[in-house]
Design an enzyme around this catalytic site. Structure first.
Site, PDB file in Angstrom:
ATOM      1  N   ASP A 193     -12.235  -3.183   5.115  1.00 20.17           N
ATOM      2  CA  ASP A 193     -11.085  -3.032   4.359  1.00 20.17           C
ATOM      3  C   ASP A 193      -9.693  -2.759   4.842  1.00 20.17           C
ATOM      4  OD1 ASP A 193     -12.052  -1.138   2.562  1.00 20.17           O
ATOM      5  OD2 ASP A 193     -10.405  -2.778   0.744  1.00 20.17           O
ATOM      6  N   GLU A 194     -10.351  -2.010   5.897  1.00 20.95           N
ATOM      7  CA  GLU A 194      -9.262  -0.790   6.680  1.00 20.95           C
ATOM      8  C   GLU A 194      -9.372  -0.806   8.032  1.00 20.95           C
ATOM      9  OE1 GLU A 194      -8.933   3.288   5.783  1.00 20.95           O
ATOM     10  OE2 GLU A 194     -10.369   2.610   4.430  1.00 20.95           O
TER      11      GLU A 194
END
Lengths: 400, 393
Positions: A112-113
């Site tokens: 998620d990053e």
């Protein structure tokens, strides 16, 4: 590669999805929107801890790593969902495809990053405007909130994305670091874990600014190369390029679990190692990589950790190989004290299509046996979607 | 220094002889094969010289391997040695060996006194060396010469060459660092494997009736050294004597002792496939050269892998490396029978095996891409090479 290539100022984005798992669940079921939601492991045993939660839940005191029972005490109407990793993975894939439509220099850091080097992609657009466009697009297309940090390097971009959540965009210029970055407590600095935090506080470093103004030589002496890196970052210096290949060169795959009860039972240990090995083998298969080094971590009931590793010449990919080596490491290094946590990490990874294994006269039958089954599984996955066929042991009830 | 010996009247002569330099150099070279500089027993860094009434015996040992070289007083009417006073001395092997090679004259005189000072003279050159006490040199095992097995020197060298390359170099399974010998009914079977490939050779030997030896495992290193010092052109035979823990090879003027390896050698017969699904017959040289070319792009860290597949009437050999590029080559086969096959294997193992085969053609028998395959010279049942394939994903 690296430091000296970075000529001229760069514009780096760090995009961080806000409570990603919870947001994905909300995107899937809009009925959850505005409700206190937590994603948590199994409720009935000790592993039932909150992995992430929605901002509504956080507002009521629910925190990541909090046991479910405690979270419920803070927030009685909390909705608990068990994680749906295949969904999170496929959503993550869409997210990065979207980011790559802006520039090829996207580095996936985790599910998620990621970082984007947009220096060349700006074409006269103001970085802030580009960040707004991206954030908007992610929200419209995937219904996911994100925060973006804009800075001249990866470290500052990462720190910036953390400053405003959810749906924040923060610009951190190098000339602002004394005002914005330095007052932050040292524990909030990316790259400083709890152990380092304690050591730094011990030498009087309370804030990032304390670190930046510390004696560089003394830090190197105490913390080595790592100390120098922290010192430079605290001063806003970070030359690492955004590396789109970083994702493909996985450095390690780890699995660990806290045992439901401390144990000295060989049977329990074997069973746990076998479960961890299976998860790692699955991950290896999924990432289509193979490993040459296996390490085992044992945490005793007094929280002392030991880590031991073994390197092999022929690649390992199967659950049996991994659990065999982990079991062997356990036999050699366990000192008999009660075990609280076990972890296996595989490193020295190589992409599977590049890997070759010289078969062994005394063990080739094992490879022969697996071959038709592996062919079948990959064919079924190919035809009917991933996870159609799995080995039966994966379906067994995990006993605490 | 000239007059050291004269000044010390109390010292007495312990040994004195003169010897042909060439014969001495030859003998020293042989026993040096057993001398190791990394020994835990200091005296074993030396060579023992024994002057007996019938000639000179040199001994070198690292306690695993011991070699005795004998230089007779005379041979074929040529005089090699003349003994003035029989006796013994131990001299530092490295320096002694370097000295004798460089001595100026064809004859070397060596004398030792009771203080172990050894004077070596040749032409106008004189060396005085500090010797070591020969009484401290370990005695070589006394071996009862029963059940002697006899084999021609060139055949012995051949079978060593054809098997020893396949021994393991890793100590994880020590027994695999040796070659397994079994002797029964006048037949000697030798097997070596490092578990990735296997080499096996059977020959007829002369032995006493009923002489049966099982599970004799000779360190590969010993056999390599033995092979180096055996004379290629001697038409003579080597006598072999085997005991519980030692094997002795006796050639003319040479004795070679080796310790045997402990442990049970695995039963490899069981592991050799006795059926096949694909059989090819192909020119040994043509195939070897094609593999050699393909191996240029095969990387050691990737198991030297080359790919092989059968086509109609020929086989295709290929290899590729992401960094370097790729290579394809077709080789005409004499014969291809059975199922189509695609397999990957180590070019190195294949070349090792093929280079040990003397026949014009070889037969390769495959039973599947993940199973061991066999290489046999056409027209010679005594040799069998086995290779485990490389698995690609």
């Amino acid at each position: 590669m690296g430091a000296d290539q970075s000529q001229g100022p760069r514009v780096i984005f760090h995009i961080d999805m806000n409570s990603f798992y919870a947001s994905v669940e909300i995107a899937k079921d809009p009925g959850l929107k505005g409700k206190a939601l937590a994603i948590a492991g199994k409720v009935e045993d000790r592993r039932g801890i909150v992995v992430t939660s929605s901002y509504e839940a956080r507002a009521q005191g629910v925190k990541t790593t909090m046991p479910v029972w405690e979270a419920r005490r803070h927030c009685p109407e909390l909705i608990i969902k068990t994680p749906d990793f295949p969904l999170y993975r496929s959503t993550s894939k869409q997210l990065f495809e979207l980011l790559r439509s802006y520039t090829d220099t996207v580095e996936k850091v985790s599910i998620d990053e990621g970082y984007m080097d947009v220096t060349a992609a700006l074409n006269g657009i103001h970085p802030l405007q580009l960040a707004k466009n991206i954030q908007r697009k992610v929200l419209d297309a995937l219904h996911l909130p994100s925060s973006i940090g804009i800075a001249p390097n990866k470290f500052l971009a990462k720190m910036a994305s953390d400053m405003k959540k959810p749906m924040g965009i923060t610009v951190l210029r190098k000339r602002e670091i004394a005002k914005v970055l330095w007052p932050l407590p040292i524990g909030e600095m990316y790259g400083v874990g709890p152990k380092t935090e304690a050591k730094l506080k011990h030498i009087g470093v309370q804030t990032i600014g304390d670190l930046a103004q510390n004696n560089a030589a003394a830090l190197v002496e105490k913390f080595g190369v790592y100390g120098e890196r922290l010192y430079k970052r605290a001063n806003g210096i970070d030359h690492r390029p955004v590396d789109p290949e970083a994702e493909n060169t996985y450095k390690s795959i780890s699995q660990s679990t806290t045992l439901p009860e401390d144990t000295t039972s060989d049977t329990v240990v074997r069973k746990v190692l076998s479960i961890l090995a299976e998860k790692i083998a699955d991950k290896l298969k999924q990432e289509k990589v193979t490993a040459y080094q296996t390490s085992l971590m044992i945490r005793y009931n007094d929280w002392q950790n030991i880590t031991r590793n073994q390197t092999v010449k022929q690649p390992i990919q199967s659950k049996d190989d991994i659990s065999h080596i982990a079991g062997h490491l356990f036999d050699r290094h366990w000192d008999g004290r009660p075990v609280r946590l076990l972890g296996i990490t595989v490193t020295a990874l190589e992409e599977l299509y590049k890997a070759t294994k010289q078969l062994d006269l005394f063990s080739y039958q094992a490879d022969v046996k697996k071959e038709p089954l592996m062919d079948l599984i990959s064919e079924m996955d190919h035809r009917y979607g991933e996870g159609t066929l799995r080995s039966a042991s994966l379906y067994k009830k995990e006993e605490p | 220094m000239q007059d050291t010996a004269d000044q010390n009247q109390e010292t007495s002569l312990a040994m004195k002889f003169s010897i042909s330099k060439d014969k001495l150099v030859e003998g020293v070279n042989h026993v040096m094969k057993a001398v190791s500089s990394r020994t835990t027993i200091p005296i074993l860094t030396g060579i023992k010289i024994n002057a007996g009434l019938d000639g000179i015996t040199l001994t070198g040992s690292d306690s695993d391997v011991s070699i005795k070289a004998y230089i007779p007083l005379e041979e074929d009417d040529e005089e090699y040695v003349s003994i003035e006073k029989p006796g013994s001395i131990v001299l530092q092997a490295r320096v002694f060996s370097d000295i004798v090679k460089k001595l100026p004259s064809d004859t070397v005189n060596i004398e030792a006194d009771s203080r172990l000072i050894t004077r070596i003279t040749s032409g106008s050159s004189e060396f005085n060396l500090n010797g070591l006490d020969p009484e401290e040199y370990p005695r070589l095992p006394q071996i009862e010469e029963e059940n002697i097995i006899t084999i021609k020197t060139d055949l012995l060298k051949h079978l060593i060459r054809q098997t020893v390359f396949a021994v393991s170099t890793s100590e994880t399974r020590p027994v695999l660092t040796g070659v397994n010998w079994n002797i029964q009914n006048g037949k000697l079977d030798c097997v070596a494997t490092d578990s990735h490939r296997l080499a096996s050779r059977s020959v007829a030997v002369e032995s006493a009736e009923n002489a049966t030896y099982r599970n004799i495992v000779i360190p590969g290193k010993s056999l390599n050294e033995l092979s180096k010092i055996l004379d290629d052109n001697s038409g003579e035979a080597v006598s072999i004597v085997i005991t519980e823990s030692q094997i002795l090879f006796k050639a003319k003027n040479l004795q070679f002792f080796s310790r045997l390896l402990d442990g049970n050698y695995p039963d490899t017969d069981r592991l050799i496939p006795n059926e096949s699904k694909t059989d090819i017959v192909i020119s040994t040289k043509g195939f070897l050269q094609a593999i050699d070319r393909a191996s240029l792009l095969a990387k050691e860290e990737r198991n030297n892998v080359v790919k092989f597949r059968t086509l109609s009437g020929e086989v295709e050999i290929s290899s590729q490396s992401p960094e370097l590029g790729r290579v394809f080559e077709n080789v005409q086969a004499e014969e291809i029978k059975g199922e189509e096959l695609k397999i990957s294997f180590s070019a190195k193992y294949m070349m090792d095996a093929l280079s040990k085969v003397d026949s014009q053609d070889i037969r390769i028998s495959f039973t599947g891409a993940m199973r061991p395959f066999l290489i046999r010279p056409v027209g010679d049942d005594g040799i069998l090479m086995l290779i485990l394939p490389v698995r690609t994903y």
